[in-house]
Design an enzyme around this catalytic site. Structure first.
Site, PDB file in Angstrom:
ATOM      1  N   HIS A  17      34.059  38.446  33.912  1.00 54.12           N
ATOM      2  CA  HIS A  17      34.853  39.688  34.011  1.00 54.12           C
ATOM      3  C   HIS A  17      36.061  39.421  34.907  1.00 54.12           C
ATOM      4  O   HIS A  17      35.928  39.303  36.124  1.00 54.12           O
ATOM      5  CB  HIS A  17      34.016  40.835  34.600  1.00 54.12           C
ATOM      6  CG  HIS A  17      34.779  42.131  34.685  1.00 54.12           C
ATOM      7  ND1 HIS A  17      34.251  43.329  34.258  1.00 54.12           N
ATOM      8  CD2 HIS A  17      36.020  42.431  35.129  1.00 54.12           C
ATOM      9  CE1 HIS A  17      35.129  44.299  34.450  1.00 54.12           C
ATOM     10  NE2 HIS A  17      36.219  43.771  34.984  1.00 54.12           N
ATOM     11  N   HIS A  19      40.523  40.115  35.515  1.00 56.00           N
ATOM     12  CA  HIS A  19      41.833  40.687  35.180  1.00 56.00           C
ATOM     13  C   HIS A  19      42.909  39.650  35.478  1.00 56.00           C
ATOM     14  O   HIS A  19      43.106  39.268  36.631  1.00 56.00           O
ATOM     15  CB  HIS A  19      42.091  41.955  36.004  1.00 56.00           C
ATOM     16  CG  HIS A  19      41.091  43.033  35.737  1.00 56.00           C
ATOM     17  ND1 HIS A  19      41.253  43.966  34.738  1.00 56.00           N
ATOM     18  CD2 HIS A  19      39.888  43.283  36.295  1.00 56.00           C
ATOM     19  CE1 HIS A  19      40.197  44.764  34.709  1.00 56.00           C
ATOM     20  NE2 HIS A  19      39.352  44.379  35.637  1.00 56.00           N
ATOM     21  N   LYS A 102      35.718  45.926  25.042  1.00 60.16           N
ATOM     22  CA  LYS A 102      35.560  46.611  26.327  1.00 60.16           C
ATOM     23  C   LYS A 102      35.632  48.122  26.179  1.00 60.16           C
ATOM     24  O   LYS A 102      36.579  48.655  25.594  1.00 60.16           O
ATOM     25  CB  LYS A 102      36.674  46.143  27.277  1.00 60.16           C
ATOM     26  CG  LYS A 102      36.685  46.834  28.611  1.00 60.16           C
ATOM     27  CD  LYS A 102      35.566  46.360  29.521  1.00 60.16           C
ATOM     28  CE  LYS A 102      35.462  47.222  30.759  1.00 60.16           C
ATOM     29  NZ  LYS A 102      35.527  46.475  32.008  1.00 60.16           N
ATOM     30  N   HIS A 139      32.450  49.678  31.249  1.00 60.73           N
ATOM     31  CA  HIS A 139      32.769  50.210  32.578  1.00 60.73           C
ATOM     32  C   HIS A 139      31.912  51.467  32.726  1.00 60.73           C
ATOM     33  O   HIS A 139      32.248  52.519  32.191  1.00 60.73           O
ATOM     34  CB  HIS A 139      34.261  50.537  32.722  1.00 60.73           C
ATOM     35  CG  HIS A 139      34.619  51.010  34.097  1.00 60.73           C
ATOM     36  ND1 HIS A 139      35.332  50.254  34.997  1.00 60.73           N
ATOM     37  CD2 HIS A 139      34.292  52.155  34.757  1.00 60.73           C
ATOM     38  CE1 HIS A 139      35.437  50.911  36.140  1.00 60.73           C
ATOM     39  NE2 HIS A 139      34.824  52.076  36.013  1.00 60.73           N
ATOM     40  N   HIS A 177      30.083  44.989  36.411  1.00 59.67           N
ATOM     41  CA  HIS A 177      30.222  45.227  37.860  1.00 59.67           C
ATOM     42  C   HIS A 177      29.283  46.312  38.368  1.00 59.67           C
ATOM     43  O   HIS A 177      29.715  47.346  38.880  1.00 59.67           O
ATOM     44  CB  HIS A 177      31.681  45.534  38.252  1.00 59.67           C
ATOM     45  CG  HIS A 177      32.452  46.440  37.331  1.00 59.67           C
ATOM     46  ND1 HIS A 177      31.993  47.671  36.919  1.00 59.67           N
ATOM     47  CD2 HIS A 177      33.656  46.279  36.745  1.00 59.67           C
ATOM     48  CE1 HIS A 177      32.892  48.216  36.130  1.00 59.67           C
ATOM     49  NE2 HIS A 177      33.899  47.400  35.999  1.00 59.67           N
ATOM     50  N   ASP A 250      35.453  40.531  38.506  1.00 59.73           N
ATOM     51  CA  ASP A 250      36.324  41.712  38.455  1.00 59.73           C
ATOM     52  C   ASP A 250      37.532  41.526  39.374  1.00 59.73           C
ATOM     53  O   ASP A 250      38.063  42.502  39.911  1.00 59.73           O
ATOM     54  CB  ASP A 250      35.559  42.997  38.798  1.00 59.73           C
ATOM     55  CG  ASP A 250      36.323  44.252  38.389  1.00 59.73           C
ATOM     56  OD1 ASP A 250      37.303  44.137  37.629  1.00 59.73           O
ATOM     57  OD2 ASP A 250      35.940  45.351  38.842  1.00 59.73           O
TER      58      ASP A 250
END
Ligand code: NCD
Ligand code: ZN
Length: 346
Positions: A17, A19, A102, A139, A177, A250
């Site tokens: 995970h 970004h 996602k 999420h 997460h 994350d």
């Protein structure tokens, strides 16, 4: 895995995970990930979001360009919307480089305004994912403003996760997460097609870290840090070596001024020291022998991908995390800025 008191060699880990953003920010942050991880599941919450295979093709090319000579392999994701057609899912699965889809509940976090307003609108896409064996990355927070921000994950389990699991019993789902004892218990009680990622910050910090001597915007992320009892539940989950839990940082870079603001962005950047922070946490738990499986085996096993074969070595040698890093002409404040870590990636 080989280990002695001053050195640790493990199969090269993956980040399930991450970004990476885009443009100059991508160029600034991608090398941090590429130096330790073989692969990473790259989040699609750009602006505009990566909702189609065509967009993902262009994005993956930009990532590959940003990591230069590195063997790092980006594993791409599509951003699920109320309108995602089943045909896009089939095309994603055929692409071979898109590994998951996602789910951002609309409004849950950074760049989620295009997210799903009602999961039942996604039935055709979910059906196609279940069929294709393409995992749904969730999420897991409800967005109703009347729900207390610290309860959003727990309520999501009851209101969204359980019904979703019952309606699509063989859909692979990664509960992303996770932050609460409730989420740990849910995963432990769920069938083996449900996994979960755990971040370095949710293992290292509890919610006091947001208020230590004043407001600490660099420790603000979503899902928000929770009480110590929840952190302890996460530590217990990783210490048992259960294969349903795996590494997902994350890591979410934001410019310093966007964090230190009247309405600061959610996201903690950890890619500069991710594996070292995890090693520190596992060692404190007296579970260093469980680090390799969590970081390098459980993720590929869940996704049905081969495990990596090369290794990384961490040495027991203190180093001070820089106060900041450059970020596309701006400044990035990393997790544990200015603090000392005892493990260092060689
Ligand atoms: C992420 C981001 O900045 O993109 N922020 C965060 O706090 N984790 C979005 C997300 O994963 O929720
Ligand atoms: Zn994220």
């Amino acid at each position: 895995m080989t280990t002695n008191s001053s050195q640790l060699t493990i199969i090269r880990p993956d980040d399930w995970h991450l970004h990476l953003r885009d443009g100059e920010v991508l160029a600034s942050v991608a090398p941090f990930t590429a130096r330790q991880f073989a692969r990473a599941i790259v989040m699609p919450n750009l602006k505009p979001a990566i909702t189609t295979v065509k967009q993902a093709v262009a994005y993956v090319d930009r990532i590959v360009a940003a990591v230069g000579e590195s063997a790092f392999e980006p594993l791409m994701t599509l951003y699920l919307t109320d309108e995602t057609p089943a045909t896009e899912i089939v095309a994603a699965e055929k692409s071979c480089f898109i590994k998951a889809v996602k789910l951002y509940p609309a409004g849950a976090t950074t760049n989620s305004s295009e997210g799903v307003t009602d999961i039942r609108k996604c039935d055709a896409a979910l059906e196609a994912m279940q069929e294709a064996g393409l995992p749904l990355l969730v999420h897991g927070e409800v967005t109703e403003p009347e729900i207390d921000v610290f309860d959003r994950e727990k309520v999501f389990i009851e209101q969204v996760m359980m019904p979703l699991m019952n309606r699509f019993p063989t859909l692979k789902i990664v509960f992303e997460h996770i932050t609460t004892a409730d989420a740990v218990d849910f995963v432990l009680g769920a069938p083996s097609n449900i996994g979960a990622t755990i971040t370095p910050h949710h293992l290292m910090l509890n919610r006091n870290a947001m208020f230590e001597g004043g407001l600490r915007p660099h420790n603000y992320c979503l899902p928000v840090l929770k009480r110590e009892q929840h952190r302890q539940a996460l530590l217990k989950a990783i210490s048992t070596g259960n294969p349903r839990f795996f590494l997902g940082t994350d890591s979410a870079p934001h410019e310093q001024h966007k964090k230190e603001s009247g309405c600061g962005c959610a996201g903690i950047f950890s890619a500069h020291a991710a594996i070292e922070i995890y090693a520190t946490v596992f060692e404190a738990q007296k579970a260093l022998d469980k680090l390799e499986a969590f970081a390098s085996f459980h993720g590929p096993d869940f996704y049905g991908l081969p495990r990596n074969t090369d290794t990384i070595t961490l040495k027991k040698t203190p180093w001070v995390i820089p106060d900041s890093y450059p970020l596309a002409g701006q400044t990035l404040i990393p997790m544990m800025a200015g603090e000392t870590l005892n493990w260092k990636l060689m």
